[in-house]
Design an enzyme around this catalytic site. Structure first.
Site, PDB file in Angstrom:
ATOM      1  N   ARG A 184      22.997   2.909 -62.353  1.00  0.00           N
ATOM      2  CA  ARG A 184      23.027   1.842 -61.347  1.00  0.00           C
ATOM      3  C   ARG A 184      24.106   2.069 -60.297  1.00  0.00           C
ATOM      4  O   ARG A 184      24.133   1.362 -59.285  1.00  0.00           O
ATOM      5  CB  ARG A 184      23.286   0.499 -62.027  1.00  0.00           C
ATOM      6  CG  ARG A 184      22.080  -0.065 -62.735  1.00  0.00           C
ATOM      7  CD  ARG A 184      22.349  -1.489 -63.140  1.00  0.00           C
ATOM      8  NE  ARG A 184      21.230  -2.086 -63.847  1.00  0.00           N
ATOM      9  CZ  ARG A 184      21.286  -3.238 -64.471  1.00  0.00           C
ATOM     10  NH1 ARG A 184      22.424  -3.916 -64.491  1.00  0.00           N
ATOM     11  NH2 ARG A 184      20.238  -3.727 -65.095  1.00  0.00           N
ATOM     12  N   ASP A 235       9.829  -1.243 -60.528  1.00  0.00           N
ATOM     13  CA  ASP A 235       8.791  -1.922 -61.308  1.00  0.00           C
ATOM     14  C   ASP A 235       8.146  -3.092 -60.580  1.00  0.00           C
ATOM     15  O   ASP A 235       7.580  -3.991 -61.211  1.00  0.00           O
ATOM     16  CB  ASP A 235       9.371  -2.401 -62.639  1.00  0.00           C
ATOM     17  CG  ASP A 235      10.533  -3.373 -62.470  1.00  0.00           C
ATOM     18  OD1 ASP A 235      11.007  -3.555 -61.332  1.00  0.00           O
ATOM     19  OD2 ASP A 235      10.981  -3.939 -63.481  1.00  0.00           O
ATOM     20  N   LYS A 250      11.067  30.296 -76.756  1.00  0.00           N
ATOM     21  CA  LYS A 250      11.786  29.218 -76.059  1.00  0.00           C
ATOM     22  C   LYS A 250      12.755  28.573 -77.038  1.00  0.00           C
ATOM     23  O   LYS A 250      12.341  27.949 -78.025  1.00  0.00           O
ATOM     24  CB  LYS A 250      10.807  28.173 -75.526  1.00  0.00           C
ATOM     25  CG  LYS A 250      11.438  27.141 -74.611  1.00  0.00           C
ATOM     26  CD  LYS A 250      10.362  26.254 -73.998  1.00  0.00           C
ATOM     27  CE  LYS A 250      10.934  25.298 -72.987  1.00  0.00           C
ATOM     28  NZ  LYS A 250      11.589  25.964 -71.868  1.00  0.00           N
ATOM     29  N   MET A 251      14.044  28.642 -76.761  1.00  0.00           N
ATOM     30  CA  MET A 251      15.058  28.201 -77.716  1.00  0.00           C
ATOM     31  C   MET A 251      15.739  26.888 -77.326  1.00  0.00           C
ATOM     32  O   MET A 251      16.684  26.467 -77.979  1.00  0.00           O
ATOM     33  CB  MET A 251      16.110  29.296 -77.900  1.00  0.00           C
ATOM     34  CG  MET A 251      15.540  30.609 -78.410  1.00  0.00           C
ATOM     35  SD  MET A 251      14.564  30.436 -79.942  1.00  0.00           S
ATOM     36  CE  MET A 251      15.820  29.905 -81.089  1.00  0.00           C
ATOM     37  N   THR A 259      16.087  -3.074 -57.039  1.00  0.00           N
ATOM     38  CA  THR A 259      16.137  -2.740 -58.465  1.00  0.00           C
ATOM     39  C   THR A 259      15.902  -1.252 -58.641  1.00  0.00           C
ATOM     40  O   THR A 259      15.019  -0.681 -57.991  1.00  0.00           O
ATOM     41  CB  THR A 259      15.078  -3.527 -59.274  1.00  0.00           C
ATOM     42  OG1 THR A 259      14.975  -2.970 -60.588  1.00  0.00           O
ATOM     43  CG2 THR A 259      13.716  -3.497 -58.617  1.00  0.00           C
ATOM     44  N   GLY A 314      20.161  -7.283 -61.792  1.00  0.00           N
ATOM     45  CA  GLY A 314      20.878  -6.008 -61.899  1.00  0.00           C
ATOM     46  C   GLY A 314      21.207  -5.439 -60.533  1.00  0.00           C
ATOM     47  O   GLY A 314      20.400  -5.524 -59.603  1.00  0.00           O
ATOM     48  N   ASP A 338      12.022  -8.955 -59.968  1.00  0.00           N
ATOM     49  CA  ASP A 338      10.987  -9.979 -60.114  1.00  0.00           C
ATOM     50  C   ASP A 338      11.547 -11.348 -60.489  1.00  0.00           C
ATOM     51  O   ASP A 338      11.079 -12.378 -59.999  1.00  0.00           O
ATOM     52  CB  ASP A 338       9.919  -9.536 -61.119  1.00  0.00           C
ATOM     53  CG  ASP A 338      10.505  -9.142 -62.471  1.00  0.00           C
ATOM     54  OD1 ASP A 338      11.739  -9.128 -62.616  1.00  0.00           O
ATOM     55  OD2 ASP A 338       9.718  -8.844 -63.381  1.00  0.00           O
ATOM     56  N   ALA A 370      22.266  -4.995 -43.074  1.00  0.00           N
ATOM     57  CA  ALA A 370      21.149  -5.135 -42.133  1.00  0.00           C
ATOM     58  C   ALA A 370      20.814  -6.600 -41.886  1.00  0.00           C
ATOM     59  O   ALA A 370      20.555  -7.006 -40.740  1.00  0.00           O
ATOM     60  CB  ALA A 370      19.930  -4.394 -42.675  1.00  0.00           C
ATOM     61  N   HIS A 380      24.301   2.557 -67.827  1.00  0.00           N
ATOM     62  CA  HIS A 380      24.509   1.929 -66.518  1.00  0.00           C
ATOM     63  C   HIS A 380      25.070   2.867 -65.454  1.00  0.00           C
ATOM     64  O   HIS A 380      25.227   2.465 -64.297  1.00  0.00           O
ATOM     65  CB  HIS A 380      25.419   0.711 -66.672  1.00  0.00           C
ATOM     66  CG  HIS A 380      24.712  -0.444 -67.306  1.00  0.00           C
ATOM     67  ND1 HIS A 380      24.562  -0.564 -68.663  1.00  0.00           N
ATOM     68  CD2 HIS A 380      24.066  -1.511 -66.768  1.00  0.00           C
ATOM     69  CE1 HIS A 380      23.887  -1.669 -68.939  1.00  0.00           C
ATOM     70  NE2 HIS A 380      23.569  -2.255 -67.809  1.00  0.00           N
ATOM     71  N   ILE A 381      25.355   4.108 -65.812  1.00  0.00           N
ATOM     72  CA  ILE A 381      25.740   5.086 -64.785  1.00  0.00           C
ATOM     73  C   ILE A 381      24.623   5.212 -63.756  1.00  0.00           C
ATOM     74  O   ILE A 381      24.864   5.547 -62.591  1.00  0.00           O
ATOM     75  CB  ILE A 381      26.061   6.455 -65.430  1.00  0.00           C
ATOM     76  CG1 ILE A 381      26.695   7.392 -64.406  1.00  0.00           C
ATOM     77  CG2 ILE A 381      24.805   7.089 -66.021  1.00  0.00           C
ATOM     78  CD1 ILE A 381      27.159   8.710 -64.994  1.00  0.00           C
ATOM     79  N   ARG A 396      13.458  -0.432 -67.976  1.00  0.00           N
ATOM     80  CA  ARG A 396      12.778  -1.504 -68.737  1.00  0.00           C
ATOM     81  C   ARG A 396      11.428  -0.987 -69.240  1.00  0.00           C
ATOM     82  O   ARG A 396      11.377   0.022 -69.922  1.00  0.00           O
ATOM     83  CB  ARG A 396      12.637  -2.775 -67.894  1.00  0.00           C
ATOM     84  CG  ARG A 396      13.969  -3.414 -67.517  1.00  0.00           C
ATOM     85  CD  ARG A 396      13.805  -4.842 -67.058  1.00  0.00           C
ATOM     86  NE  ARG A 396      13.025  -4.957 -65.839  1.00  0.00           N
ATOM     87  CZ  ARG A 396      12.730  -6.105 -65.275  1.00  0.00           C
ATOM     88  NH1 ARG A 396      13.142  -7.246 -65.793  1.00  0.00           N
ATOM     89  NH2 ARG A 396      12.012  -6.145 -64.156  1.00  0.00           N
ATOM     90  N   ASP A 440      14.605   0.104 -61.152  1.00  0.00           N
ATOM     91  CA  ASP A 440      13.477   0.336 -62.060  1.00  0.00           C
ATOM     92  C   ASP A 440      12.175   0.715 -61.357  1.00  0.00           C
ATOM     93  O   ASP A 440      11.274   1.279 -61.985  1.00  0.00           O
ATOM     94  CB  ASP A 440      13.223  -0.910 -62.917  1.00  0.00           C
ATOM     95  CG  ASP A 440      14.416  -1.265 -63.793  1.00  0.00           C
ATOM     96  OD1 ASP A 440      15.210  -0.357 -64.117  1.00  0.00           O
ATOM     97  OD2 ASP A 440      14.572  -2.450 -64.142  1.00  0.00           O
ATOM     98  N   ARG A 481      23.720 -13.385 -63.721  1.00  0.00           N
ATOM     99  CA  ARG A 481      22.558 -14.098 -64.251  1.00  0.00           C
ATOM    100  C   ARG A 481      22.884 -15.596 -64.238  1.00  0.00           C
ATOM    101  O   ARG A 481      24.043 -15.989 -64.277  1.00  0.00           O
ATOM    102  CB  ARG A 481      22.266 -13.659 -65.683  1.00  0.00           C
ATOM    103  CG  ARG A 481      22.228 -12.143 -65.880  1.00  0.00           C
ATOM    104  CD  ARG A 481      20.975 -11.506 -65.337  1.00  0.00           C
ATOM    105  NE  ARG A 481      20.946 -10.060 -65.571  1.00  0.00           N
ATOM    106  CZ  ARG A 481      19.983  -9.253 -65.168  1.00  0.00           C
ATOM    107  NH1 ARG A 481      18.945  -9.758 -64.516  1.00  0.00           N
ATOM    108  NH2 ARG A 481      20.027  -7.959 -65.398  1.00  0.00           N
TER     109      ARG A 481
END
Length: 319
Positions: free
Chosen positions: A252, A129, A213-214, A125, A11, A103, A22, A249-250, A171, A127, A72
């Site tokens: 990303r 993660d 609280k509404m 990524t 992704g 990963d 860099a 996906h916004i 994820r 995420d 992919r």
């Protein structure tokens, strides 16, 4: 080490371009030839490799996505596919490879290193993660994108006195939900690491209504989704109007934040430093503000720890 290459895989994440920039400019500064590989491992197998210079990476540090594209690749998961990749790299006389991704991308780099290609991984990524590093490239931009959406949804949720359920990516990792939910003042943050009980959630909403609280804003991680089903259940039990918003996906896209640009730049520089020192099968990360590196096997084996303290803070401040 005479020639290095760089690719992005999996992704896309804001800040990948800053990392590519860099890697290229640090490599050139060390008198290395630098090659770009388009479309990740898929492009590698198709020989989509080209020489890069300083102008190749001009005017990209502020751009989201990846100028090298990403894809992919099932073929690369096979032994024959990896041997083909190795032979193509050798055909282009590539000695070292920088892989920017998550990963799955790291596992690909790990396998290439066993065939004899020096590899360094950069955590790209949204995420967040990868537990060996405090932050991944793209995470900060993603949570700021979510925060902007939360601010806008809160306005309309307040106006209509309704419950808004916002589903975010990540994820099986709840960090995007946790960080953006805390910063956005969400009444409830639901993450895979902690789970939730629908009845308790609805009771909290009703108790808030009794206090006057509404409106309520709930941030839901995709790993425990989905938002539509939860919104329907809340409306059914509480009688309050509930709407679901799936950001998708916004999260990303967009220009990377200052933090992501600096993080990617520091990591890209470190990757080339490691290759020039003859290092291989390493990944770059950040711990306590310091750029570090670790063996890929060790990095992938680090158990993920959810930030329980931050989650507790978010719960206390939500009432």
């Amino acid at each position: 080490m005479r020639t290095i290459a760089v690719l992005t895989s999996g992704g896309d994440a804001p800040g990948m371009n800053a990392a590519i920039r860099a890697v290229v400019r640090t490599g050139l500064d060390k008198d290395l030839e630098v090659m770009g590989i388009q479309r990740g491992y898929s492009g590698l197998l198709n020989g989509e490799i080209f020489r890069m210079d300083r102008r190749s990476v001009a005017d990209i540090i502020q751009r989201g996505g990846t100028m090298l594209r990403t894809a992919r690749c099932e073929e690369f998961k096979t032994e024959a596919g990896r041997k083909k990749a190795y032979n193509i790299l050798k055909t282009f006389r590539v000695d070292g490879l920088v892989v920017i991704g998550g990963d799955g991308s790291f596992r690909g780099a790990q396998l290439l290193s066993k065939l004899g290609i020096a590899t360094i991984g950069l955590p790209g990524t949204i995420d967040n993660d990868l537990p060996y590093t405090d932050y991944t490239i793209g995470f900060d931009t993603a949570i700021n994108t979510v925060l902007d959406a939360i601010n806008k949804l809160r306005d309309t949720s307040t106006s209509h006195e309704r419950v808004s359920v916002i589903e975010v990516m990540g994820r099986n990792c709840g960090d995007i939900a946790l960080y953006s939910g805390l910063a956005g003042g969400a009444e409830s943050i639901i993450v895979p690491e902690k789970g939730y009980d629908q009845n308790t959630l609805c009771r909290t909403i009703l108790e808030g209504k009794m206090r006057g609280k509404m409106h309520n804003l709930i941030v839901l991680a995709e790993g425990i989704g989905g938002a539509e089903e939860l919104a329907k259940k809340i409306e059914e039990i509480t009688g309050m109007e509930a709407r679901a918003t799936k950001l998708g996906h916004i999260q990303r896209g967009g220009s990377p934040t200052c933090m992501d640009r600096i993080l990617a730049s520091r990591m890209g520089y470190k990757a080339v430093e490691l290759l020039s020192q003859g290092k291989s099968s390493r990944v770059v990360g950040i711990n306590g503000g310091k750029i570090v590196d670790m063996d890929i096997d060790e990095a992938l084996a680090v158990p993920r720890k959810f930030n329980v303290e931050l989650y507790k803070v978010a719960n206390v401040l939500s009432y």
